[in-house]
Every structure is written in C-alpha cells, then in structure tokens.
Enzyme design. Sequence first.
Site, mmCIF file in Angstrom:
data_model
loop_
_atom_site.group_PDB
_atom_site.id
_atom_site.type_symbol
_atom_site.label_atom_id
_atom_site.label_comp_id
_atom_site.label_asym_id
_atom_site.label_seq_id
_atom_site.Cartn_x
_atom_site.Cartn_y
_atom_site.Cartn_z
ATOM 1 C CE1 TYR A 1 -52.398 -26.267 8.845
ATOM 2 C CE2 TYR A 1 -53.853 -25.629 7.055
ATOM 3 C CZ TYR A 1 -53.533 -25.622 8.403
ATOM 4 O OH TYR A 1 -54.346 -24.988 9.280
ATOM 5 C CG ASP B 1 -48.766 -25.002 0.397
ATOM 6 O OD1 ASP B 1 -47.989 -24.057 0.619
ATOM 7 O OD2 ASP B 1 -49.698 -25.312 1.167
ATOM 8 C CE LYS C 1 -48.941 -20.973 8.839
ATOM 9 N NZ LYS C 1 -50.257 -20.747 8.285
ATOM 10 N NE ARG D 1 -68.256 -9.557 -2.925
ATOM 11 C CZ ARG D 1 -69.027 -9.343 -4.008
ATOM 12 N NH1 ARG D 1 -68.609 -9.654 -5.205
ATOM 13 N NH2 ARG D 1 -70.234 -8.827 -3.854
HETATM 14 C C1 LIG Z 1 -48.125 -25.315 4.241
HETATM 15 C C2 LIG Z 1 -49.427 -24.614 4.540
HETATM 16 N N1 LIG Z 1 -50.299 -24.373 3.559
HETATM 17 C C3 LIG Z 1 -51.485 -23.758 3.789
HETATM 18 C C4 LIG Z 1 -51.853 -23.348 5.063
HETATM 19 C C5 LIG Z 1 -53.178 -22.690 5.289
HETATM 20 O O1 LIG Z 1 -53.009 -21.329 5.438
HETATM 21 P P1 LIG Z 1 -53.932 -20.366 6.362
HETATM 22 O O2 LIG Z 1 -53.734 -20.803 7.773
HETATM 23 O O3 LIG Z 1 -53.413 -19.016 6.047
HETATM 24 O O4 LIG Z 1 -55.339 -20.580 5.914
HETATM 25 C C6 LIG Z 1 -50.961 -23.579 6.113
HETATM 26 C C7 LIG Z 1 -51.313 -23.177 7.492
HETATM 27 O O5 LIG Z 1 -50.699 -23.547 8.448
HETATM 28 C C8 LIG Z 1 -49.720 -24.225 5.854
HETATM 29 O O6 LIG Z 1 -48.838 -24.480 6.828
#
Ligand SMILES: Cc1ncc(COP(=O)(O)O)c(C=O)c1O
Length: 377
Positions: free
Chosen positions: A98, A170, A195, A46
């Site tokens: 998101y 982000d 993504k 971990r």
């Molecule tokens: C812009 C954005 N940030 C964060 C996330 C969260 O990521 P995860 O699905 O890998 O937890 C997403 C998921 O769709 C996203 O589109």
Amino acid sequence: MGFSTDAIHAGQSPDPVTGAVITPVYLTSTYKQEELGRHKGYEYGRTHNLTRSTLEKNIAVLEKGKHGIAFSSGLAATHALMSLVKAGDHVIVSDNVYGGTYRLFELIMKDYGIDFSWVNTSILSNIENAIRKNTKLVFIETPTNPMLSLTDLAGAAEICRKHKLTSIVDNTFMSPYFQNPLTFGCDIVLHSETKYINGHSDVIGGILITNDDKIHDRLRYVQNAIGAVPSPFDCWLILRSTKTLAVRMERHEKNAVQIASHLSKSKFVKKVYYPGLTSHPHYELAKKQMRGFGGMISVDFGDIETAKKILKNVKLFTLGESLGGVESLISHPASMTHASVPKEKREEMGLTESLVRLSVGIEDAEDLIIDLDQALR
Ligand SMILES: Cc1ncc(COP(=O)(O)O)c(C=O)c1O
C-alpha cells in the site's frame, strides 16, 4: 468453532448488568477507583476500554491468534510495528505494498535511522539475499495492493525463523476469512480494519494480531505509550461488522470471479490481475494458502484514455480511495493510493498509468457488469 460462529460470538458475552446481547459502547475516559490502588482493572480510557478489548479478542480468534492490539488506523498499527526496531536496524519489505506503507517507511521512518530494502517477496530467494547482519523484520503484503501478486507464507516464515527475524503480514486484502498467516508460522498479522473487516466504509481502524507473548507485551505497551487508540464507538461499529464478515466475503468473491472473467474477455482490456484466474502466475499458490480469491481486481486498459473513460463513466462503481466496503469502488492507483511511490518504481512492478483497481462490492454482479460495459462503450 467455525468462522461464522466465532465471528458472531468470540470474545463476547451478554452484558452482566442488563443482559444486553450486544457489547455496549463504553464511552468513558476514566473509571472510579474504590480506594488508592484498588480498582476493577480499568483506570484510564487510553489504556483500557471494554468495547475495544472485546473487538481485540474477537479479531484475534478470527485470525487464529492469541492477542489482538487495536489502533486508530491501519497506518497507526504499521507505525506501532516500528517500535520493534531502533536506529541502525534493517527491515525487508515487499516492493509492492500500500502506498501509505511505502510513505511511512521511506519518507518518515528512514529519517529515524531505520533502513528498508524493497524486494519482490514473491521470489523467496530475494528475501534471503536481502538479509543483512542488522535485519530485524520482514514485512510482507500478500496479495499486494494493487498488483495482486502473492508471497508464499510458509516459505517466508521458514526463512524468517531460520534467520531469527520477525515476520509481519499485511492481510488486509484477504481478511481473516480467506487467509490466516499465523497458521503458516508468521509472527504478526496486520489489518487495515477500514477495509473488509469493517466493510461499511464508515470507520478508519487497524489491528495487529500475534501469538507471541513477548511481541504482544511490547505492542500493548506501545499502544498505550503512543496512544493511537481507536474510539469506543469505532470499536463497536467494527464489532458489529465482523458478525457479517463471512457472508460479505463470500459475496465479494462471487461477484469478483464473475467480473474478472467477464473483463478478461473484453477487447478493451490489456490485462486482468485477479488471483482467481487460472492465468494468474500465483493461482496455484493462491489455492494453497487462501480459502478464496477475494474481491479485489486490477485491470490494465493499455492506455490512459480508456482508463480515464471508465473512471469517468461508471455510474454504480464510485470513484474513490479505499476498498473492501459493501459498495463497489473504482480507483486509479498511480494518482491516488500509490501517488507517493516514485513513477519508475511503480512502472517496474506493472503499476502503470492505465491501471485501474476495482473493489467489487456485494451488489448484484449483473448490474456491476452492465455498469462497466456501458462505461467502456
Ligand atoms: C493493504 C493496506 N494496508 C494498510 C492500509 C492502511 O490502512 P488505513 O487507511 O486504515 O490507515 C491500507 C489502506 O488503504 C491498505 O490498503
């Protein structure tokens, strides 16, 4: 080095034991210690894993950062950021993020005494006006999911510096290939590696990147203390994927530019949201702070029936959650990714029931256009 060279080589060197060119998957939960208190720097899976630290170094370089801290998902990475605040603190967040980020902050973290203000960060004065005595973090998504509006990174970073706030961006939609928020003075970059970074729709992962040693030390401690770490195999898959990030992003964008332009001429379409269209309100800012416009397009068909028709009739685009994979995906944000955002809030930002989001893949653009056209007919 250039981006593509770094993507293939940064953080990686042939395995010293066998000469293997590709970093092995270190599938081990523990490590042999020579004697009490003497080991090779690896104690427990971990806390330390070489496949993971190789991935962290690789992505940190691509984001022009010093430290990368990997997590088991984008949301686990976002959750780790919450360890930078405590009960009684206040966080400013872009009003369109998101849906899962909204859910984590508003429906989970709020119960722990952290307060959130949701503001349109595209207007920089909104950030300054929302600052309170107890504000600690500013969390920005740019371009936003799914409205694709932009925030001026240099301007936001300057406000945060002036008020001694930590700025977080982000950067999932652009990937490090098209945008590097740290170079504009932002403090932390967040990616859902699920993504574009992984890009093959076979891994869930997240990462934080920073140049700040103090922030890094805290997040590294939290990574181990909370334990939402990615598996070595997932790290290996993502590391394999970053090698082709540059060529994939070029193709995503080339296809998206063609599709956005085609859709903006369609009689079935009310509005196309794509930062690469000159009609986009943040087109000039996009050219200033991004090296490309990305592969995400949102389309408002004006009425739910047309939106439903296209979601049902596409053959090459797959109806599904997520984005950034080599295959094209289509989704309905209001009922899928952003279902946990209240309807009034969604509509305030233009996220209507007739909005459809396209994650344009790297297939042949002509085939994707034929597919959209036949679905609309
Ligand atoms: C812009 C954005 N940030 C964060 C996330 C969260 O990521 P995860 O699905 O890998 O937890 C997403 C998921 O769709 C996203 O589109």
